[in-house]
Write a protein that holds these residues in place. Sequence first.
Motif, PDB file in Angstrom:
ATOM      1  N   UNK A 151      -9.767  22.732 -57.632  1.00  0.00           N
ATOM      2  CA  UNK A 151      -9.220  23.261 -56.385  1.00  0.00           C
ATOM      3  C   UNK A 151      -8.832  22.129 -55.433  1.00  0.00           C
ATOM      4  N   UNK A 152      -9.651  21.087 -55.367  1.00  0.00           N
ATOM      5  CA  UNK A 152      -9.328  19.932 -54.509  1.00  0.00           C
ATOM      6  C   UNK A 152      -8.027  19.295 -54.965  1.00  0.00           C
ATOM      7  N   UNK A 153      -7.895  19.040 -56.255  1.00  0.00           N
ATOM      8  CA  UNK A 153      -6.677  18.417 -56.784  1.00  0.00           C
ATOM      9  C   UNK A 153      -5.453  19.285 -56.503  1.00  0.00           C
ATOM     10  N   UNK A 154      -5.571  20.587 -56.704  1.00  0.00           N
ATOM     11  CA  UNK A 154      -4.440  21.487 -56.476  1.00  0.00           C
ATOM     12  C   UNK A 154      -4.105  21.568 -54.985  1.00  0.00           C
ATOM     13  N   UNK A 155      -5.128  21.575 -54.133  1.00  0.00           N
ATOM     14  CA  UNK A 155      -4.882  21.634 -52.686  1.00  0.00           C
ATOM     15  C   UNK A 155      -4.110  20.408 -52.211  1.00  0.00           C
ATOM     16  N   UNK A 156      -4.473  19.229 -52.718  1.00  0.00           N
ATOM     17  CA  UNK A 156      -3.750  18.025 -52.330  1.00  0.00           C
ATOM     18  C   UNK A 156      -2.348  17.998 -52.932  1.00  0.00           C
ATOM     19  N   UNK A 157      -2.174  18.548 -54.132  1.00  0.00           N
ATOM     20  CA  UNK A 157      -0.829  18.673 -54.710  1.00  0.00           C
ATOM     21  C   UNK A 157       0.008  19.611 -53.838  1.00  0.00           C
ATOM     22  N   UNK A 158      -0.594  20.722 -53.395  1.00  0.00           N
ATOM     23  CA  UNK A 158       0.104  21.664 -52.517  1.00  0.00           C
ATOM     24  C   UNK A 158       0.471  20.993 -51.191  1.00  0.00           C
ATOM     25  N   UNK A 159      -0.472  20.226 -50.631  1.00  0.00           N
ATOM     26  CA  UNK A 159      -0.214  19.503 -49.389  1.00  0.00           C
ATOM     27  C   UNK A 159       0.980  18.567 -49.558  1.00  0.00           C
ATOM     28  N   UNK A 160       1.022  17.864 -50.652  1.00  0.00           N
ATOM     29  CA  UNK A 160       2.117  16.928 -50.914  1.00  0.00           C
ATOM     30  C   UNK A 160       3.464  17.651 -50.969  1.00  0.00           C
ATOM     31  N   UNK A 161       3.499  18.835 -51.577  1.00  0.00           N
ATOM     32  CA  UNK A 161       4.734  19.622 -51.652  1.00  0.00           C
ATOM     33  C   UNK A 161       5.179  20.036 -50.252  1.00  0.00           C
ATOM     34  N   UNK A 162       4.248  20.522 -49.432  1.00  0.00           N
ATOM     35  CA  UNK A 162       4.595  20.946 -48.069  1.00  0.00           C
ATOM     36  C   UNK A 162       5.094  19.759 -47.250  1.00  0.00           C
ATOM     37  N   UNK A 163       4.421  18.614 -47.377  1.00  0.00           N
ATOM     38  CA  UNK A 163       4.879  17.422 -46.665  1.00  0.00           C
ATOM     39  C   UNK A 163       6.314  17.083 -47.062  1.00  0.00           C
TER      40      UNK A 163
END
Length: 157
Positions: A78-90
């Motif tokens: 979940x941590x890895x996916x959340x940071x991947x999601x954050x990167x996409x939004x950025x």
Amino acid sequence: MTGEMKHLFTSGLIIMTMLSNAANSNELTIVNPADLFDPTGFGYSQAVVTPSGVRQVYVSGQGGADAAGVLPPDFAQQVDQAFANLNVVLEQSGARPDQVVKLTIYVVDHQPAKLGVVTNAVVSLFGASLPAQTLVPVDRLALPGMLFEVEAIAVVD
């Protein structure tokens, strides 16, 4: 913020200024006072000062669900996916990870052992441009099974 790092030592204050390779003068200044604990080993900075006249991007909390809304049961996933999601939004907002100045992280059933997972994910995405950061232990998050959430503030030059 790609480029060279400059360390200034004044009045017991360590200031790391990330000098942009771009022709403009917009700089983020990372502040880690010498008389406080050095947080960089835990993936964050005490403060980040933004220059005037920059555009700010506020990113809502990103959880560990994939595009289909599936939450893995594992905290690290979940941590890895959340940071991947954050990167996409950025990226979609016109911002880069090195322009993030503040993270707020929410962890369900926080335990010290989880810090290593979070720190590794932060360092993986942000490298040496460690944003200011707050970790908030919580009982639960918005969805059943959600174990982690990260929100961000970025400044874009």
